[in-house]
Enzyme design. Structure first.
Site, short mmCIF file in Angstrom:
data_model
loop_
_atom_site.label_atom_id
_atom_site.label_comp_id
_atom_site.label_asym_id
_atom_site.label_seq_id
_atom_site.Cartn_x
_atom_site.Cartn_y
_atom_site.Cartn_z
N ASP A 98 -1.21 -1.91 -4.05
CA ASP A 98 -2.57 -1.86 -3.50
C ASP A 98 -3.03 -0.40 -3.45
O ASP A 98 -2.31 0.45 -2.92
CB ASP A 98 -2.52 -2.47 -2.09
CG ASP A 98 -3.89 -2.76 -1.51
OD1 ASP A 98 -4.83 -2.97 -2.29
OD2 ASP A 98 -3.99 -2.81 -0.26
N GLU B 63 -11.04 -0.12 -9.51
CA GLU B 63 -12.15 -0.24 -8.55
C GLU B 63 -13.33 0.62 -8.99
O GLU B 63 -13.16 1.75 -9.44
CB GLU B 63 -11.68 0.18 -7.15
CG GLU B 63 -12.78 0.10 -6.10
CD GLU B 63 -12.25 0.20 -4.66
OE1 GLU B 63 -11.18 -0.37 -4.37
OE2 GLU B 63 -12.91 0.85 -3.85
N GLY C 26 -10.54 -2.48 7.38
CA GLY C 26 -10.33 -2.33 8.82
C GLY C 26 -11.07 -3.34 9.68
O GLY C 26 -11.64 -4.32 9.18
N ASP D 212 -6.76 3.03 -8.10
CA ASP D 212 -8.01 3.21 -7.36
C ASP D 212 -8.51 4.63 -7.57
O ASP D 212 -8.21 5.54 -6.80
CB ASP D 212 -7.80 2.92 -5.87
CG ASP D 212 -9.10 3.10 -5.09
OD1 ASP D 212 -10.12 3.47 -5.71
OD2 ASP D 212 -9.10 2.87 -3.87
N SER E 280 0.84 -1.21 0.00
CA SER E 280 0.00 0.00 0.00
C SER E 280 0.87 1.25 0.00
O SER E 280 2.11 1.17 0.16
CB SER E 280 -0.87 0.01 1.26
OG SER E 280 -0.03 0.21 2.40
N HIS F 26 -12.11 -6.38 -1.76
CA HIS F 26 -11.28 -5.71 -0.75
C HIS F 26 -12.00 -5.82 0.60
O HIS F 26 -13.18 -6.16 0.67
CB HIS F 26 -11.10 -4.23 -1.11
CG HIS F 26 -10.07 -4.02 -2.16
ND1 HIS F 26 -8.89 -3.36 -1.92
CD2 HIS F 26 -10.03 -4.41 -3.46
CE1 HIS F 26 -8.18 -3.33 -3.03
NE2 HIS F 26 -8.85 -3.95 -3.98
N ILE G 5 -6.60 -9.38 2.20
CA ILE G 5 -6.60 -9.56 3.65
C ILE G 5 -5.39 -8.86 4.26
O ILE G 5 -4.25 -9.14 3.90
CB ILE G 5 -6.58 -11.07 4.00
CG1 ILE G 5 -7.80 -11.77 3.40
CG2 ILE G 5 -6.52 -11.27 5.52
CD1 ILE G 5 -7.75 -13.28 3.46
N ALA H 141 -11.69 -7.80 3.14
CA ALA H 141 -12.22 -9.16 3.32
C ALA H 141 -11.69 -9.87 4.56
O ALA H 141 -11.75 -11.10 4.64
CB ALA H 141 -11.96 -9.98 2.07
N SER H 142 -11.18 -9.13 5.52
CA SER H 142 -10.77 -9.78 6.77
C SER H 142 -12.00 -10.22 7.55
O SER H 142 -13.06 -9.58 7.49
CB SER H 142 -9.93 -8.81 7.63
OG SER H 142 -8.58 -8.84 7.20
O1 G3H Z 1 -6.36 -1.09 2.00
C1 G3H Z 1 -5.85 -0.97 3.10
C2 G3H Z 1 -4.79 -1.91 3.55
O2 G3H Z 1 -5.21 -2.56 4.73
C3 G3H Z 1 -3.49 -1.18 3.74
O3 G3H Z 1 -3.51 -0.39 4.86
O4 G3H Z 1 -2.77 1.85 4.05
O5 G3H Z 1 -2.57 1.21 6.47
O6 G3H Z 1 -1.08 0.17 4.78
P1 G3H Z 1 -2.43 0.79 5.06
P1 13P Z 2 -9.00 -5.70 5.43
O1 13P Z 2 -8.84 -4.42 6.18
O2 13P Z 2 -10.38 -6.25 5.58
O3 13P Z 2 -7.96 -6.73 5.77
O4 13P Z 2 -8.83 -5.38 3.86
C1 13P Z 2 -7.56 -5.21 3.29
C2 13P Z 2 -7.62 -4.65 1.91
O5 13P Z 2 -8.65 -4.57 1.27
C3 13P Z 2 -6.36 -4.17 1.33
O6 13P Z 2 -6.53 -3.57 0.09
ZN ZN Z 3 -8.32 -2.48 -0.17
#
Ligand code: G3H
Ligand code: 13P
Ligand code: ZN
Length: 309
Positions: A82, A134, A181, A104, A50, A211, A255, A213-214
């Site tokens: 990402d 997206e 999140g 995105d 990311s 996205h 995830i 998907a946790s």
């Molecule tokens: O899409 C979000 C991912 O969980 C990445 O998060 O921007 O804090 O690295 P981050």
């Molecule tokens: P989570 O926050 O559900 O793990 O999603 C991660 C994600 O979509 C990263 O692009």
């Molecule tokens: Zn994402």
């Protein structure tokens, strides 16, 4: 071993009705935990970076750590950007050796999203790199959301087909109720499977991406909280919903949060139980092991990707 694109991976996933996990990476321990799980499970996987990860670790470190992990394990993988915010960031990552980028531009109006995505597709495809885009807004469905509100937020299936046709993009993230999140749903978890089914029926051979998907497993939340964490009320997408999505054209499942929870809980435990510890290796080792176990569980029990590599 080499960096590969996701083209073949997604084709096989669609044919086999399973999904490939895309896991966010920020440091050596996370990369090692994920790749060791993939090696153990004989599973395809995607490592994604990311904007926050690039800021934290610097792209050059992450690229070289991923290369080292491939050399060490003998596995091929996809190195994916990402949520690339604009053309420049995507171009930079293509030039830095990524094999896949996400543009995105979902916050822009449809036509501008098409224009920005098309620009990235042209640049990336000329250099053998694949592109994810997206369409729609990632947001949990609240209990009282009505149809017109859902229509305003979520991906319109006809627009998705038009978007893919106009941009030539290789995969598309859609909004059907997931969000990023650890706090995903206000009421009961719910995904708009009718919408997903419509998108899949319009583009049966096209890889859809999910996205946010946790699953935010409650035992991991409780584990974190037991050792001094304060993350009350966290909740994610139930695993059976993800298994269902993987049979409906969703070829890539993102995830990150679950890996964070697993790693942090196990680091907290060491620091809580052994206050005399100050060697980072003593807590990072169980942190890395927790990542490996979480990823192996996802591959085996959620994505259905074990044994597919
Ligand atoms: O899409 C979000 C991912 O969980 C990445 O998060 O921007 O804090 O690295 P981050
Ligand atoms: P989570 O926050 O559900 O793990 O999603 C991660 C994600 O979509 C990263 O692009
Ligand atoms: Zn994402």
């Amino acid at each position: 071993m080499a960096l590969i694109t996701s083209t073949e991976m997604f084709k096989k996933a669609l044919e086999g009705h399973y999904a490939v996990g895309a896991f966010n990476v920020n440091n050596m321990e996370i990369i090692q935990g994920i790749t060791e799980a993939a090696q153990q499970e004989h599973s395809p996987f995607i490592l994604q970076v990311s904007a926050g990860a690039r800021k934290y670790a610097k792209t050059v470190y992450l690229v070289k750590l991923v290369e080292a992990a491939m050399e060490d394990t003998g596995l091929d993988t996809v190195l994916h950007l990402d949520h690339g915010e604009d053309f420049e960031i995507c171009k930079q990552c293509v030039d830095d050796g990524f094999s896949s980028v996400m543009i995105d531009a979902s916050k822009l109006p449809f036509d501008e999203n098409v224009r920005e995505t098309k620009r990235v597709v042209e640049y990336a495809h000329d250099r053998g790199v694949v592109v994810e885009a997206e369409l729609g807004k990632l947001a949990g469905i609240e209990d009282n959301v009505n149809v017109s509100e859902a229509d305003a937020l979520f991906t319109d299936p006809d627009q998705a087909a038009e978007f893919v046709e106009k941009t030539g993009v290789d995969s598309l993230a859609i909004a059907i109720g997931t969000s990023h999140g650890a706090y995903k749903f206000k009421g009961e978890p719910r995904l708009d499977f009718d919408r997903l089914a419509k998108v899949h029926s319009l583009m049966p051979d096209f890889p859809i991406v999910l996205h946010g998907a946790s699953s935010v497993p409650q035992e991991f939340v409780e584990f974190c909280n037991k050792y001094g964490g304060e993350i009350p009320g966290a909740r994610g997408v139930p695993e059976d919903m993800l298994r269902k999505a993987a049979t409906m054209g969703v070829a890539k499942i993102n995830i990150d949060t679950d890996l964070r929870l697993a790693m942090t809980g196990n680091i907290r435990k060491v620091l809580f139980e052994q206050p005399d510890v100050f060697d980072p290796r003593t807590y990072l080792k169980p942190g890395r092991e927790a990542i490996k176990n979480m990823v192996a569980h996802k591959m085996r029990d959620v994505l259905g990707s074990s044994g597919k590599y």
